[in-house]
Design an enzyme around this catalytic site. Structure first.
Site, PDB file in Angstrom:
ATOM      1  N   GLN B 236      27.765  22.136  17.236  1.00 39.88           N
ATOM      2  CA  GLN B 236      27.297  20.949  16.521  1.00 39.88           C
ATOM      3  C   GLN B 236      28.041  19.699  16.996  1.00 39.88           C
ATOM      4  O   GLN B 236      27.656  18.588  16.665  1.00 39.88           O
ATOM      5  CB  GLN B 236      27.473  21.122  15.006  1.00 39.88           C
ATOM      6  CG  GLN B 236      26.455  22.099  14.400  1.00 39.88           C
ATOM      7  CD  GLN B 236      26.573  22.268  12.889  1.00 39.88           C
ATOM      8  OE1 GLN B 236      26.736  23.382  12.427  1.00 39.88           O
ATOM      9  NE2 GLN B 236      26.486  21.195  12.117  1.00 39.88           N
ATOM     10  N   ARG B 383      25.705  22.461   4.737  1.00 37.21           N
ATOM     11  CA  ARG B 383      24.689  21.455   4.432  1.00 37.21           C
ATOM     12  C   ARG B 383      25.262  20.432   3.460  1.00 37.21           C
ATOM     13  O   ARG B 383      24.701  20.156   2.396  1.00 37.21           O
ATOM     14  CB  ARG B 383      23.448  22.094   3.854  1.00 37.21           C
ATOM     15  CG  ARG B 383      22.254  21.188   4.097  1.00 37.21           C
ATOM     16  CD  ARG B 383      20.946  21.841   3.857  1.00 37.21           C
ATOM     17  NE  ARG B 383      19.934  20.886   4.248  1.00 37.21           N
ATOM     18  CZ  ARG B 383      18.804  21.220   4.852  1.00 37.21           C
ATOM     19  NH1 ARG B 383      18.552  22.463   5.141  1.00 37.21           N
ATOM     20  NH2 ARG B 383      17.923  20.304   5.160  1.00 37.21           N
ATOM     21  N   CYS B 384      26.388  19.862   3.858  1.00 39.52           N
ATOM     22  CA  CYS B 384      27.175  19.083   2.916  1.00 39.52           C
ATOM     23  C   CYS B 384      28.107  18.208   3.710  1.00 39.52           C
ATOM     24  O   CYS B 384      28.483  18.533   4.810  1.00 39.52           O
ATOM     25  CB  CYS B 384      27.951  20.089   2.064  1.00 39.52           C
ATOM     26  SG  CYS B 384      29.457  19.504   1.308  1.00 39.52           S
ATOM     27  N   GLU B 759      21.439  16.362   3.772  1.00 38.95           N
ATOM     28  CA  GLU B 759      22.212  17.219   2.886  1.00 38.95           C
ATOM     29  C   GLU B 759      22.017  16.918   1.413  1.00 38.95           C
ATOM     30  O   GLU B 759      22.336  17.736   0.553  1.00 38.95           O
ATOM     31  CB  GLU B 759      23.686  17.120   3.277  1.00 38.95           C
ATOM     32  CG  GLU B 759      23.874  17.775   4.635  1.00 38.95           C
ATOM     33  CD  GLU B 759      25.033  17.233   5.411  1.00 38.95           C
ATOM     34  OE1 GLU B 759      25.565  16.185   5.027  1.00 38.95           O
ATOM     35  OE2 GLU B 759      25.408  17.856   6.408  1.00 38.95           O
TER      36      GLU B 759
END
Ligand code: FES
Ligand code: FES
Lengths: 163, 806
Positions: B236, B383-384, B759
């Site tokens: 990522q 996802r944060c 997110e």
């Protein structure tokens, strides 16, 4: 380990591979035949990323040995549509944003293709139930369901028009 | 202008720029099975790596015998810590300032820990050889509870024994990592001590895992002839990986090329640096051929990147009419065996200090203690944006508990405590400056959309019917209002391993008027190739369809910090707009020259520069692009390119209002999500279709976490949820249809006003689902019960409240 010859019909072509009895079909498709559309997400039959069609049934190719496919007729995502003419489902997934990272997509579309053969006019509930063997981590399914229902409607209206 | 010139609206539509639901350019490849993910890449002579992993959560490694494995035909190498030690690679630094074993160095600290790395001709032989490596272990006492770990004599990290100072200050105990404090503790305690009403609650945000459909993996290829290392992988943050690889291996950074190909979902799992990457690199250097390592699902769940695992203890005070006066939060954070949390350096608990939420709370305190246990390392933002999910869950539960204490409606309690529209930019008690918001409008719109009063009435009737024995189903109304903090972040306080968290974009306009833009981020399904082209189309007047977006190859892309924490739009999106503006500035000079007027006498109009007051005199962007390459323009260099590195002045603060309506069967614990309404405000909306897709996906991951997904351990440190049989991933059958809605409050400091959205639905969704469950039982005296709310736990809650008594 001794290898043996397996002959199968893949996407309309006869293919011959040399495999060990323990080799899983998914790896033979991906690594020997270079059909990298079907993916590996779990190897335990849970996620459906590896879904292909074998003799008219949806099969998770991570849980089948390649030797069991002797003589089988196999369709992978590569066998649906072509760059010049996408399959209705492929178009529909594009149109309705039925994919994000794309990792589940080949398995999803291959499964949806079979589902619509089994049930050409499904309700939303039937789509959700019929697709429950395929996991998507990105889309939340809403647009996948929409894509499949739209594809079904399109296929049906095309076949009505043809009659 | 003549009749052949398309009108302005048509020209705008042609660009497919900001605000347009442009279909994704990625999809043609993906729908045909022509994606190119890590395991699709195959290089000549490539070998496969596989790990020998520890069956024990805590044990001494007495000996490792690799003879039998090495003797197997097709095995090329078996690496152990001893082999890595001369290269100083048996340990590696973590993103959190700790270090982590690459291969077991004398002991193992969690089940599944990497002990040896087998390299073989194919994946089957590698798996066979893994079985042939003989490891002798001596079991040690296992600590899986952080509170117990802080009291225990058992020293987990012997390598740190005696070190009283950690990366984030003093360590209080040999299993303690850090204490992080923000805010005024004495002041907060004083306010809470004197308050009319105080609500207290302890909640456990369970350990879970991002579990993208594609696991992690890499392919390292050391070319000994030219001295270049190429590393393909599920990264990522490819540029950061290159820097880390250079620092670790000693290979100069220009001789390393890191490529992130298509990534099959990330959700935080693919931010970290894992032992598999290091071992593949070393194995490729040792063998001189490419080495691939791709983890299987069990390895993924057991070893790479857990999320959450926070024990949160809160106290919130209010006046009798419900005005919140203070908030105190203490977290015991279970970090597992190594502190490998992926947070900006100065934030050992991420942005947990956003835990005052959307409310105007005058005074607050947050304290976090990090603890070592015998669990896998990780602590990623699933996802944060860096623990904001925990923070929002905490405050949204505290609000509900306070509402119970005050005997007040929880929607009303939120409303009277929201930060007012006129208070922005708002300074929070724990140090953040919220950029913009209009919470009341969003909340009212949401409550009206679901007919909140009607729902409450229906719920009350249901309770009565239940009490009369007419139904066994209860109804829960889940509310949540969240404020996210994304777009990390300003270089002055945000860095990862010393790298400031800016991002970048480089644009080249081709002579015929099409373009390529490269960014420092990397898509994992977010659709960057589609949406960044839209930003650019609106900025430079070239149709999005004529713009290629490229990311992920460090040899070509400008340096950037990657994609996680919803930072792509706020940071790289801003860089894209700024680079576009540089292009436009130069284009203006060229246009003025071509039109023979002064620079100031032309202005940009959609896809062209026009002479002010004479719109029939213009040069289109393609004409300008051509001129940039074929005309000698005095004082202007040939070509049309620009690069921008964007250091955001502040974070962005998206927000939203969610309502969930759920029916719960008291006798089976089975839940039915009847309705889910999600209103999101992410500022300027780039592609509504993509935004909606992100919201559906994020809500579904929230449903998973709230309703069943967890990484559970037994007392021996065995992972009980190591396959998709036990680890809950919802299917199409379990997921409802979501209703999406929005308001638009642009970010005042972002070049196009966008805030990021990927997110938000996860952050806001988890408390919403959880609150729905808890709300259903509120009339029967429930204050709080921990997630995940699987059927069994819900049944237990109902049972504990006496609802099964006849
Ligand atoms: S890889 Fe076959 S079902 Fe998951
Ligand atoms: S699109 Fe990513 S898993 Fe389905």
């Amino acid at each position: 380990m001794t290898k043996q010859i397996v002959e199968m019909m893949v996407n309309g072509e006869t293919r011959e591979v040399m495999v060990e009895p323990r080799e899983l079909l998914i790896y033979v498709l991906r690594e020997q035949l270079r059909l990298t559309g079907p993916h590996v997400g779990c190897e335990t039959s849970h996620c459906g990323a590896c879904t292909v069609e074998i003799n008219g049934k949806s099969v998770k190719s991570c849980t089948m040995f390649a030797v069991q496919a002797q003589g089988a007729e196999i369709t992978t995502i590569e066998g649906l549509g072509s760059p010049d003419g996408l399959h209705v489902l492929q178009e529909s997934f594009k149109e309705h944003h039925g994919l994000q990272c794309g990792y589940c997509t080949p398995g999803m579309i291959t499964r949806a293709h079979r589902l619509l053969q089994e049930n050409p006019n499904p309700t939303e509930e039937e789509v959700r139930f019929g697709m429950a063997g395929n996991i998507c981590r990105c889309t939340g399914y809403q647009n996948i369901v929409k894509s499949i229902l739209a594809a079904a409607a399109e296929i049906n209206s095309a076949s009505e028009a043809a009659q | 202008m003549n009749d052949l010139t398309p009108d302005r609206d048509e020209r705008v539509a042609n660009l497919k720029g900001l605000g347009c639901s442009r279909k994704r350019v990625e999809d043609a490849r993906f729908t045909q099975g022509k994606g190119n993910y890590i395991d699709d890449i195959s290089l000549p002579g490539m070998l496969h790596g596989d790990f020998v992993r520890s069956p024990y959560a805590h044990a001494r490694v007495k000996s490792i015998n690799t003879d039998a494995a090495m003797a197997l035909d097709g095995v090329v190498a078996v690496l152990t810590a001893k082999d890595l030690e001369p290269l100083s690679l048996h340990w590696m630094p973590t993103l959190a300032g700790d270090k982590q074993m690459v291969l077991a160095d004398g002991k193992v600290l969690f089940q599944g820990q990497e002990v040896a790395f087998v390299v073989a001709r194919d994946r089957y032989i590698a798996a066979d050889a893994v079985e042939l490596v003989e490891v002798e272990y001596e079991e040690l006492p296992v600590l899986v509870d952080p509170f117990e770990a802080l009291k225990s004599d058992v020293v987990l990290r012997e390598d740190l024994d005696g070190q009283t100072e950690g990366a984030h200050g003093p360590r209080k105990h040999h299993n303690h990592i850090f204490t992080w404090e923000v805010g005024d503790e004495a002041g907060t305690n004083a306010v809470i001590g004197d308050a009319d009403v105080v609500a207290e609650e302890t909640m456990y945000y369970h350990r879970t895992h991002p579990c993208p459909l594609e696991p992690c993996g890499c392919l390292a290829s050391m070319d000994k002839v030219n001295g270049k290392l190429t590393l393909y992988g599920t990264f990522q943050a490819p540029h950061v990986v290159r820097t880390v690889a250079s620092l670790l291996s000693g290979i100069e950074e220009h001789n390393i090329r890191v490529v992130s190909p298509d990534i099959g979902g990330g959700f935080g799992n693919k931010v970290g640096v894992y032992p598999g990457y290091v071992c593949s690199i070393v194995a490729s250097i040792v063998t001189g051929v490419p080495v691939k390592w791709v983890e299987d699902r069990m390895e993924n769940l057991m070893t790479t990147a857990f999320a959450r695992d926070y024990w949160m203890k809160g106290r919130i005070s209010a006046t009798r009419d419900g005005k919140i006066t203070g908030l105190h939060c203490h977290v015991t954070a279970d970090h597992g065996a190594f502190d490998a949390c992926a947070d900006p350096t100065k934030f050992p608990a991420g942005f947990m200090n956003i835990c005052t939420g959307s409310y105007d709370i005058p005074i607050a305190y947050l304290g976090v203690d990090g603890v070592y246990t015998n669990k896998a390392p990780g602590g990623v933002s699933y996802r944060c944006s860096f623990r904001v999910t925990e923070a929002v869950y905490f405050i949204e539960r505290m609000i509900e508990v306070l509402a119970i204490e005050l005997n007040m409606d929880a929607a009303e309690l939120r409303r009277i405590n929201f930060i007012g529209k006129e208070q922005f930019p708002y300074q929070s008690a724990l140090g953040w400056e919220y950029d913009s918001g209009d919470y009341h409008t969003a909340w009212d719109k949401a409550l009206a959309a679901v007919d909140y009063d009607g729902l409450r009435k229906e719920q009350a009737e249901r309770v009565e019917a239940f009490k009369r024995g007419e139904t066994r189903t209860l109804m829960g109304i889940g509310l949540s209002f969240f404020t996210e903090i994304v777009g990390a972040g300003p270089v002055k306080n945000c860095d990862i391993l010393g790298m400031g968290m800016f991002d970048s974009c480089e644009i080249r306009i081709h002579p015929t008027g099409s373009a390529i833009a490269r960014l420092g981020t990397i898509s994992q399904g977010q659709g960057h190739a589609t949406t960044f082209a839209q930003i650019l189309a609106s900025e430079i007047g070239i149709p999005a369809d004529s713009i290629t977006i490229e990311e992920g190859d460090t040899d070509t892309a400008p340096y950037g910090l990657g994609t996680y924490g919803s930072r792509s739009t706020p940071v790289a999106g801003a860089a894209t707009a700024m680079a576009g503006r540089k292009i436009r500035a130069k284009a203006q000079m060229i246009a003025a020259y071509l039109l023979e007027v002064h620079d100031d006498d032309v202005e940009f109009d959609v896809d062209r520069f026009v002479v002010k007051g004479a719109p029939e005199r213009f040069k289109t962007m393609s004409e300008i692009a051509y001129a940039a390459y074929n005309q000698a323009i005095p004082g202007v260099e040939p070509g049309l390119e620009a690069v921008s590195y964007y250091d955001p002045p502040n974070m962005t603060y998206p927000f939203g209002a969610y309502v969930c309506v759920m029916d719960i069967d008291v006798d089976t614990g089975v839940t039915d999500i009847r309705r889910f309404y999600a209103l999101d405000d992410c500022g300027t909306r780039i592609n509504p279709m993509v935004i909606e897709g992100q919201i559906h996906g994020g809500l579904t991951e929230a449903l998973a976490v709230a309703m069943g997904q967890e990484i559970a351990y037994d007392d021996m440190g065995n992972v009980k949820t190591g396959t998709l049989m036990d680890f809950f991933l919802p299917t199409a059958w379990e997921v409802p249809n979501y209703e999406t809605d929005h308001t638009v409050t642009p970010s005042p400091h972002h070049p196009i006003g966008a805030k990021g959205v990927g997110e938000s639905p996860h952050v806001g969704g988890v408390p919403c689902f959880s609150n729905a469950v808890q709300d259903a039982f509120r009339p029967f005296g429930l204050r709080h019960t921990n997630m995940p709310h699987d059927h069994w736990r819900i049944w237990k809650t109902a049972n504990g409240l006496g609802l099964h008594d006849t």
